[in-house]
Scaffold this motif. Structure first.
Motif, PDB file in Angstrom:
ATOM      1  N   MET A  70     -26.522 -28.980  12.881  1.00  0.00           N
ATOM      2  CA  MET A  70     -27.622 -29.352  11.986  1.00  0.00           C
ATOM      3  C   MET A  70     -27.109 -29.884  10.653  1.00  0.00           C
ATOM      4  N   TYR A 123     -31.256 -30.721   5.119  1.00  0.00           N
ATOM      5  CA  TYR A 123     -30.936 -31.886   5.953  1.00  0.00           C
ATOM      6  C   TYR A 123     -32.141 -32.382   6.742  1.00  0.00           C
ATOM      7  N   ARG A 124     -33.318 -32.230   6.153  1.00  0.00           N
ATOM      8  CA  ARG A 124     -34.507 -32.756   6.832  1.00  0.00           C
ATOM      9  C   ARG A 124     -34.465 -34.280   6.843  1.00  0.00           C
ATOM     10  N   ARG A 125     -35.016 -34.837   7.894  1.00  0.00           N
ATOM     11  CA  ARG A 125     -35.010 -36.291   8.033  1.00  0.00           C
ATOM     12  C   ARG A 125     -35.979 -36.904   7.022  1.00  0.00           C
ATOM     13  N   LEU A 135     -25.506 -24.326  13.759  1.00  0.00           N
ATOM     14  CA  LEU A 135     -25.710 -24.638  12.349  1.00  0.00           C
ATOM     15  C   LEU A 135     -24.839 -25.823  11.948  1.00  0.00           C
ATOM     16  N   PHE A 165     -25.457 -31.879   7.860  1.00  0.00           N
ATOM     17  CA  PHE A 165     -25.270 -33.328   7.682  1.00  0.00           C
ATOM     18  C   PHE A 165     -26.129 -34.141   8.640  1.00  0.00           C
ATOM     19  N   GLY A 166     -27.013 -33.473   9.374  1.00  0.00           N
ATOM     20  CA  GLY A 166     -27.864 -34.201  10.308  1.00  0.00           C
ATOM     21  C   GLY A 166     -29.108 -34.738   9.620  1.00  0.00           C
ATOM     22  N   GLN A 167     -29.974 -35.328  10.429  1.00  0.00           N
ATOM     23  CA  GLN A 167     -31.288 -35.771   9.940  1.00  0.00           C
ATOM     24  C   GLN A 167     -32.313 -35.032  10.771  1.00  0.00           C
ATOM     25  N   ILE A 168     -32.624 -33.810  10.307  1.00  0.00           N
ATOM     26  CA  ILE A 168     -33.389 -32.896  11.154  1.00  0.00           C
ATOM     27  C   ILE A 168     -34.869 -33.243  11.123  1.00  0.00           C
ATOM     28  N   ARG A 183     -23.884 -38.570   0.891  1.00  0.00           N
ATOM     29  CA  ARG A 183     -25.027 -37.717   0.662  1.00  0.00           C
ATOM     30  C   ARG A 183     -25.339 -37.553  -0.822  1.00  0.00           C
ATOM     31  N   ILE A 230     -34.274 -43.067   5.074  1.00  0.00           N
ATOM     32  CA  ILE A 230     -32.931 -43.254   5.631  1.00  0.00           C
ATOM     33  C   ILE A 230     -33.034 -43.869   7.022  1.00  0.00           C
ATOM     34  N   PHE A 258     -38.400 -31.695  12.267  1.00  0.00           N
ATOM     35  CA  PHE A 258     -38.961 -30.440  12.753  1.00  0.00           C
ATOM     36  C   PHE A 258     -40.184 -30.679  13.624  1.00  0.00           C
ATOM     37  N   ILE A 306     -29.928 -25.034   5.467  1.00  0.00           N
ATOM     38  CA  ILE A 306     -29.593 -26.242   6.232  1.00  0.00           C
ATOM     39  C   ILE A 306     -30.865 -26.928   6.717  1.00  0.00           C
ATOM     40  N   ALA A 307     -31.824 -26.093   7.158  1.00  0.00           N
ATOM     41  CA  ALA A 307     -33.077 -26.673   7.660  1.00  0.00           C
ATOM     42  C   ALA A 307     -33.796 -27.466   6.572  1.00  0.00           C
ATOM     43  N   ARG A 340     -28.023 -43.756  10.979  1.00  0.00           N
ATOM     44  CA  ARG A 340     -27.851 -42.469  11.660  1.00  0.00           C
ATOM     45  C   ARG A 340     -26.786 -41.646  10.949  1.00  0.00           C
ATOM     46  N   PRO A 341     -26.890 -40.341  11.031  1.00  0.00           N
ATOM     47  CA  PRO A 341     -25.878 -39.508  10.359  1.00  0.00           C
ATOM     48  C   PRO A 341     -24.520 -39.666  11.039  1.00  0.00           C
ATOM     49  N   ALA A 356     -28.302 -19.464   5.475  1.00  0.00           N
ATOM     50  CA  ALA A 356     -27.735 -20.724   5.967  1.00  0.00           C
ATOM     51  C   ALA A 356     -28.756 -21.478   6.812  1.00  0.00           C
ATOM     52  N   VAL A 357     -29.466 -20.761   7.698  1.00  0.00           N
ATOM     53  CA  VAL A 357     -30.456 -21.416   8.560  1.00  0.00           C
ATOM     54  C   VAL A 357     -31.503 -22.122   7.697  1.00  0.00           C
TER      55      VAL A 357
END
Lengths: 405, 659
Positions: free
Chosen positions: B351, A91-93, B348, B353-356, A8, A97, B358, A87-88, A100-101, A83-84
């Motif tokens: 989510m 770690y947005r796509r 959480l 380390f993910g590829q979120i 990362r 990339i 929305f 993280i949101a 896959r994670p 945190a919400v």
């Protein structure tokens, strides 16, 4: 997981992450400021029912605990929400990339951590909770002044226990929706009802305690500041639950005993007979009222009170002008409003039992005027807590009959 | 591993499999359907209709409270509105909307062709519909006949002495019918999940939504008997004067509260656990990562359900149970926060380390996590008994449970609507409109319910139809009402998007979100028989395993993977012997030589449910008496209903299941 976080960093670089954090902090600050502005828009006067301005030891103890709970909650709230959002955003796509994670299935260490840490936080809450519970329970057993509180549909009856003599002064006062008590004395309130469940709540003086048919719940309150406090019914009790308010006047001790004395020496009054030097004449129409109401000193005033009273019985009207409101908080207590009420109580407070007896055509306008005049005469010279007593010494009798309780 | 993804089937005639009734969509077909997917749609449409009715009631409540001393709505109507709002939202809105997903999605998730008892499933739906009608038909008899005693109907206010009209009777009989519907449904889903999973799907390979369905169903069959008994006692008190809740007859009003909340608190988890399950499906899909701590999530769900039966008296902290009882229930209540917190942290963790991505469902899911946390925190605050002495029955509590049931349950369910809509209709809902929908709903929701905390602190009790000037409640009530109307508007947006996307939504294939679970293996919408071949499962996220391969390094070693009582070779990957076992099971499943075997439609469930409806109507409304047994009159309609009910069950019992 470690391998991944290295990936990362390589992919995104450190500066980006910092940008994200500062953006978040700005966002958080803005949100907090908006909230404060919003809160600032609220009324700046202290709301009469606010339980975060306590004036008794029991509510102050609750308030202290509240502060602990509030700060712990705030930490959890800010932590999780941060945190919400973090993280949101972090770690947005991204379209760039394609890989896959890492397929992480869990982390036993982390999961144990977020089981144990909340458990410790909760234990921190539980210990003072239980301590305060047992302290409150011990306090409710004693009391300088014992008052039986009866929840009615939709008003309150208060009966001061006769046997709780203080300084040689007999109490035995019965009143509705408004009581006067001495400052700094411990009140023991025995909460009971013969109809449906109510809940007794004076936010600034005490938490809620229910009135349940077949049960007597005991509440202890020691008001520490002189003033007027407002109470309300906290459990849904039927059509007029919203208008079952009451007032507690906390006064210096001498005023309290003057009030008791004034109540007990209400002028002897007759309804059917003739006025004399010793006896006041109430209007004839007051006979209608006596079917459900009592006034101390009035001949033939025998309507039942307390736990035996049927549902249609109304409050004791002794010293009615002293009360702030009519119909348990619904109307300001003025002669005009009293006339409106007497004309058609069902229109003012739909569903109340007085409306079964008094319809718009039950009383004539003259009768209403007479009744209003009479009821507003039921106030001692100088006010209800004045030591001056009633106007005419000849009508003030030490031996005025006290309706049995 | 055999291919799980089904061939893209364009029309049912094109498949080689015979003996499937052509899919009709006439009225008769909907009335007699026993297809879990159609029943799921019926549940969903009916639940949304009731949600709108409950929402309209909420709008009227907020209109009345917008200003001090408002006389727009009288006290009787207001009390009816909040009673109906609560009862409708809980029993006719959120619960059946969950059941809609259990019906449509859960069955697909386990790779089954239908539920275990398809006709019983239809019976459950019709009873739910009729239960809702019984409750709401009270409006036609004048406002005094509409239930007005609050959704938890505390005795003795509900006793005949204090509620002499039929209002409470409508409420009792409606809840009894809905209780039967819920119990039968729950039994059905438990049997379905335990017996009808695709080969290879061990319990610990079930999707989280299926797990929450199983656990919620167990909660229902354990919790509903308590309210059934409480309501029978109440009915006996009212109709034959037994006095279970009357102190004069040796009864106790507190008995009602104990019985009701022994049901009522698990009910809260019945409402929230399905939403937990939905979020646990959506978050991994759009993070492209498996659910973090799957097994702990399962244990946490079970723990919440178990502990949920030991906390009921926290609804009764102000009744004077004494410090010992209050301490115990305070402790148990706080304990529930632990597994609940674990769930939030695990989402959480998923989510991270993910590829979120929305999408709208993901927005609703993350909104749910955020808002449910607030409801959870205020829940712990109530568990501190001395604080609850202030919070109880104040607007603080209203804020709390709307954060849980709207911000939590309903946001989760709406996330589910956006997520599974393409599976049901073959079209995806309008995404950009959906995002507007989310942000307006999010704003409206928080503007409505966050200030209610302040109103609670200012001492405003719930269920006040009016308040005076000078109470200090005026300002925040304006804000709350404004937020409420915005929230109402956002619900209309949702409704519009659902309707509009039926015609204009982009057509999509079997798996538009690249999701890992079995419901995405079949076509969108699925054929009547769901899967042409019953899929074989060797992994917790079968579609991902098939597409991307399993991730050996990270496979959770504690997962119980077995087929036919035999451990699989290496984690998640069946060896040759396993494949043979699977093949044999599969062959048995196919009922070799008979093709796909689907049960026939039946009108008996509708007939039997109609009988129960007529029985209730006959007991509630005055019709000419046919038989009088003591104080109870059996009217013509009630007797007719009884005959129809018995006749329906009789015909059902002897109806051949298939041609």
């Amino acid at each position: 997981m470690e391998r991944h976080s290295q990936d990362r960093v390589e992919q995104t670089g450190q500066p980006r992450r910092r940008g994200m954090l500062s953006r978040l902090l700005t966002l958080g600050t803005l949100a907090l400021m908006a909230l404060l502005v919003l809160a600032g828009c609220g009324p700046d006067i202290e709301p009469p029912y606010s339980h975060i301005s306590p004036e008794s030891p029991s509510t102050e103890a609750i308030q202290d605990l509240y502060k602990l709970v509030f700060w712990l909650s705030l930490v959890v709230f800010v932590g999780v929400q941060f945190a919400v959002v973090y993280i949101a955003m972090r770690y947005r796509r991204k379209a760039s990339i394609t890989k896959r994670p890492p397929q992480i299935h869990g982390s036993r260490r982390l999961e144990i951590a977020w089981t144990i840490i909340p458990a410790i936080v909760l234990l921190l809450l539980l210990i003072p909770t239980i301590t305060l519970l047992y302290e409150g329970d011990a306090a409710a057993e004693e009391g300088d002044i014992v008052i039986d509180v009866y929840g009615k549909q939709w008003w309150w009856e208060f009966q001061y226990r006769e046997d709780a003599n203080q300084d040689g002064q007999s109490l035995g006062v019965v009143t509705g929706n408004e009581i006067t008590v001495p400052v700094g004395r411990e009140l023991q309130l025995n909460l009971q009802t013969n109809n449906v469940i109510h809940s007794f709540w004076i936010p600034r003086l005490s938490g809620k305690l229910d009135l349940i048919p077949g049960h007597v719940n005991t509440l202890s309150i020691t008001p520490t500041e002189v003033g007027e406090y407002y109470g309300e019914c906290g459990e849904f009790c039927g059509i007029q639950h919203a208008w079952m308010r009451f007032t507690i006047n906390v006064v210096p001790e001498d005023e309290f005993y003057a009030w008791v004395n004034n109540w007990r020496t209400s002028p002897p009054t007759t309804v059917r007979g003739e006025a004399t030097d010793q006896v006041v004449k109430a209007p004839d129409a007051f006979a209608v009222c006596l079917g459900c109401h009592r006034v101390n000193g009035v001949e033939g005033s025998v309507a039942p009170q307390g736990i035996e009273a049927p549902r249609f019985i109304g409050p004791n009207l002794t010293m009615l002008p002293c009360r702030e409101t009519l119909a348990a908080g619904m109307l300001e207590n003025t002669p005009e409003n009293l006339a409106i009420w007497l004309n058609d109580p069902g229109a003012v407070k739909p569903g109340n039992y007085m409306a079964d007896a008094i319809q718009p055509d039950t009383l004539t306008d003259e009768q209403i005027a007479e009744l209003v005049e009479y009821l507003y005469s039921l106030e001692p010279e100088g006010g209800c807590t004045s030591a001056e007593g009633w106007t005419d010494p000849s009508v003030a009798s030490e031996a005025a009959p006290v309706p049995g309780s | 591993m055999a291919s799980i993804a089904q061939p893209h089937v364009q029309s049912h005639q094109a498949t080689a499999q015979p003996v499937v009734h052509t899919q009709r969509s006439g009225l008769w077909d909907w009335l007699t359907t026993i297809d879990h997917k159609k029943i799921g749609i019926l549940y969903g449409v009916t639940a949304i209709l009731f949600l709108m009715i409950g929402g309209l009631e909420a709008m009227l409540i907020r209109t009345q409270l917008v200003s001090a001393d408002n006389t727009l709505i009288g006290p009787n109507t207001y009390n009816a509105l909040f009673t109906m709002h609560g009862t409708t939202m809980i029993f006719l809105g959120v619960m059946p909307l969950s059941v809609a997903f259990w019906n449509y999605i859960m069955v697909l998730q386990i790779g089954a062709r239908d539920v275990a008892f398809p006709r019983l499933n239809a019976f459950s739906y019709w009873l739910f519909l009729f239960g809702g009608i019984v409750l709401n038909m009270s409006w036609f008899f004048g406002v005094n006949e509409v239930p007005n005693q609050g959704w938890y109907g505390y005795a003795p206010l509900t006793e005949e002495a204090w509620s002499p009209t039929r209002a409470v009777d409508f409420w009792i009989l409606s809840l009894q019918i809905l209780g039967v519907a819920s119990m039968l449904g729950a039994f059905n889903f438990i049997v379905t999940i335990l017996n009808m999973r695709a080969p290879g799907m061990s319990l610990m390979r079930m999707p989280m939504f299926t797990w929450t369905t199983l656990i919620t169903s167990i909660l229902i069959i354990m919790a509903f008997p308590a309210i059934t008994i409480a309501l029978v006692f109440l009915m006996m008190d009212r109709w034959v004067g037994t006095g279970f809740y009357a102190p004069a007859a040796g009864g106790d009003p507190l008995l009602w509260q104990h019985l009701f909340w022994v049901f009522g608190h698990p009910e809260v988890y019945i409402l929230i656990l399905p939403a937990f399950g939905i979020v646990s499906e959506i978050v991994p899909t759009f993070s492209r990562k498996p659910l973090f701590g799957y097994s702990v999530m399962v244990y946490a769900t079970a723990a919440i359900a178990f502990l949920g039966f030991g906390v009921w008296a926290h609804h009764m902290f102000t009744t004077g149970l004494g410090p010992t009882a209050n301490s115990v229930f305070s402790a148990t209540t706080m304990t529930i926060a632990i597994p609940t917190g674990v769930k939030i942290f695990n989402w959480l963790g998923t989510m991270t380390f993910g590829q979120i991505k929305f999408t709208t469902p993901m927005l609703f899911a993350v909104g749910m996590i955020s808002q449910f946390t607030i409801g959870g925190i205020s829940g712990v605050m109530h568990a501190v008994v001395p604080l609850d002495a202030h919070h109880n029955d104040s607007y603080f509590v209203i804020a709390h449970f709307h954060y849980v049931l709207f911000g939590g349950s309903l946001f989760g369910l709406i996330a589910g609507i956006y997520y599974w809509y393409p599976k049901v209709t073959g079209r995806v809902m309008n995404e950009s409109f959906g995002k507007w929908n989310f942000w307006i709903m999010f704003t409206g929701f928080n503007l409505t319910f966050f200030p209610m905390h302040f109103l609670g602190l200012q001492g405003m009790p719930r269920r006040y139809y009016s308040y005076g000037e000078g109470s200090g409640w005026e300002f925040w009530n304006v804000v709350v009402s404004f937020g409420g109307f915005l929230l109402g508007f956002s619900m209309l947006m949702l409704l519009f998007n659902i309707g509009q996307s039926l015609r204009t939504g982009k057509r999509v294939g079997a798996n538009p979100w690249d999701a890992p679970t079995l419901e995405w293996a079949t076509t969108s919408p699925p054929p009547v028989y769901n899967f042409r071949e019953i899929p074989q499962v060797a992994n917790r996220d079968p579609l991902w395993a098939e597409k991307y391969g399993t991730d050996h390094e990270n496979e959770d070693s504690e997962v119980g993977i077995s087929i036919g009582g035999r451990e699989l070779g290496t984690a998640g990957v069946p060896d040759d012997k396993d494949k043979e076992t699977l093949r044999l099971q599969h062959a048995a499943e196919e009922d070799a030589g008979h093709g796909i075997h689907m049960p026939n439609p039946s009108y008996y469930p509708l007939v039997a449910a109609l009988g129960m409806f007529l029985l209730a109507v006959g007991m509630l409304i005055d019709f000419p008496t046919l038989i009088a047994l003591g104080p109870v009159d059996f009217s013509i309609v009630a007797v007719l209903g009884l005959i129809t009910l018995i006749g329906g069950i009789f015909g059902w019992s002897f109806e051949p299941a298939s041609d």
